[in-house]
Design a protein around this motif. Structure first.
Motif, PDB file in Angstrom:
ATOM      1  N   SER A   1       0.862  -1.219   0.144  1.00 21.86           N
ATOM      2  CA  SER A   1      -0.097   0.142   0.073  1.00 21.86           C
ATOM      3  C   SER A   1       0.854   1.024   0.254  1.00 21.86           C
ATOM      4  CB  SER A   1      -0.915  -0.037   1.339  1.00 21.86           C
ATOM      5  OG  SER A   1      -0.154   0.009   2.469  1.00 21.86           O
ATOM      6  N   ARG A   2       2.222   1.142   0.316  1.00 22.63           N
ATOM      7  CA  ARG A   2       3.131   2.036   0.157  1.00 22.63           C
ATOM      8  C   ARG A   2       3.167   2.855  -1.168  1.00 22.63           C
ATOM      9  NH1 ARG A   2       8.211   0.003   3.098  1.00 22.63           N
ATOM     10  NH2 ARG A   2       7.856  -1.734   1.522  1.00 22.63           N
TER      11      ARG A   2
ATOM     12  N   LEU B   1       0.992   6.419  -2.121  1.00 21.43           N
ATOM     13  CA  LEU B   1       1.577   7.780  -2.010  1.00 21.43           C
ATOM     14  C   LEU B   1       2.369   8.175  -2.937  1.00 21.43           C
ATOM     15  CD1 LEU B   1       2.269   7.638   2.080  1.00 21.43           C
ATOM     16  CD2 LEU B   1       0.093   8.523   0.670  1.00 21.43           C
TER      17      LEU B   1
ATOM     18  N   GLU C   1      -3.877   4.889   3.151  1.00 21.23           N
ATOM     19  CA  GLU C   1      -3.309   5.852   2.239  1.00 21.23           C
ATOM     20  C   GLU C   1      -4.392   6.377   1.390  1.00 21.23           C
ATOM     21  OE1 GLU C   1       0.171   3.349   3.992  1.00 21.23           O
ATOM     22  OE2 GLU C   1      -1.964   2.915   3.154  1.00 21.23           O
TER      23      GLU C   1
ATOM     24  N   GLU D   1      -5.561   9.511   2.253  1.00 20.45           N
ATOM     25  CA  GLU D   1      -4.556  10.521   2.532  1.00 20.45           C
ATOM     26  C   GLU D   1      -4.028  11.182   1.115  1.00 20.45           C
ATOM     27  OE1 GLU D   1      -1.214   8.395   4.085  1.00 20.45           O
ATOM     28  OE2 GLU D   1      -2.513   7.935   6.352  1.00 20.45           O
TER      29      GLU D   1
END
Length: 271
Positions: free
Chosen positions: A136-137, A140, A182, A185
């Motif tokens: 999931s990083r 971003l 995320e 975000e």
């Protein structure tokens, strides 16, 4: 010690690699390479050539496309009785003869092509690394995040867009799994939701199970389970506030065009 002088109107990497490839054919040859990049004026050219002390032990590899500079460097080096190689012109002339099209004559055009190529490779590697919610990083760092239930063409769409130089990750929305934080975000303009009709998903999943040799009766293709997944996904996508595309009866290319046009419109808002 032999001097190899590389002169280019761009970075000069192509000319230098050509020089190195030729030099590698000579064992134990002692030489040094000097590279001069972004040479766009006659003054720059003359300053480089005038700095050379020994023309007998020097060779010039130049990659220039401006006609005036090409004529000038040839005349100067001929007067100096210097050794030189025009790296670019013979190839341009050969291609022009073949296709009958005049070249654009743009300094650094090959460099721009290389940059585009490497950007596409990086985008493809990105899509593979962050496919199907593996990490999931990637959300971003993405140009675009695609969300939706299983079998809504998230992966092939991600790869298609990667070939257009977009860094895309895709996240499956499953009732048993909490969506990555995320997703909430980043701007919702960077997220696209995909959906499909329950009937289409049922057919696609039944065929998928057959291809895997799994007997029918799995909840994966059960219509009630599919309806539950769609409801869950729609709820998440509405909370995010992202555009939702119904991919039923749409080819990958058609969906991709819709997304690309949407992204371009979003970019114009911030120009």
């Amino acid at each position: 010690m032999y001097n190899v002088i590389v002169i280019s109107d761009s970075l000069g990497e192509t000319a230098e690699q050509t020089a190195k490839a030729a030099l590698s054919q000579f064992e134990n040859l002692d030489y040094k390479i000097q590279r001069f990049s972004h040479i766009l004026t006659l003054d720059q050219l003359e300053n480089i050539i005038s700095s050379v002390e020994d023309f007998n032990n020097s060779i010039f590899f130049y990659s220039l496309v401006d006609e005036f500079l090409l004529t000038s460097i040839k005349k100067i080096l001929d007067l100096k009785k210097a050794n030189y190689i025009d790296v670019m012109t013979p190839s341009i002339i050969a291609i022009e003869r073949m296709c009958g099209i005049s070249p654009s004559i743009k300094p650094g055009a090959l460099r721009k092509l290389d940059e585009n190529y490497f950007k596409r490779v990086e985008a493809i590697e990105f899509a593979v690394r962050f496919d199907d919610g593996k990490d999931s990083r990637g959300i971003l760092r993405s140009d675009l995040v695609i969300v939706g239930v299983s079998r809504t063409s998230k992966t092939p769409l991600s790869m298609y867009l990667a070939n257009k130089n977009y860094r895309v990750c895709n996240i499956p929305l499953v009732p048993e799994t909490t969506p990555p934080k995320e997703l909430f975000e980043i701007p919702n303009s960077k997220i696209i939701g995909l959906t499909n009709t329950p009937e289409n998903l049922n057919k696609i999943r039944v065929e998928r199970l057959k291809s895997l040799g799994i007997p029918q009766g799995s909840s994966y293709s059960d219509l009630n389970r599919i309806l539950e997944e769609i409801d869950f996904a729609m709820d998440i996508m509405q909370k995010i506030g992202c555009p939702i595309i119904d991919v039923s009866n749409r080819a990958i290319e058609e969906t991709a065009d819709i997304i690309i046009n949407y992204l371009k419109k979003q970019q114009k808002k911030f120009i």
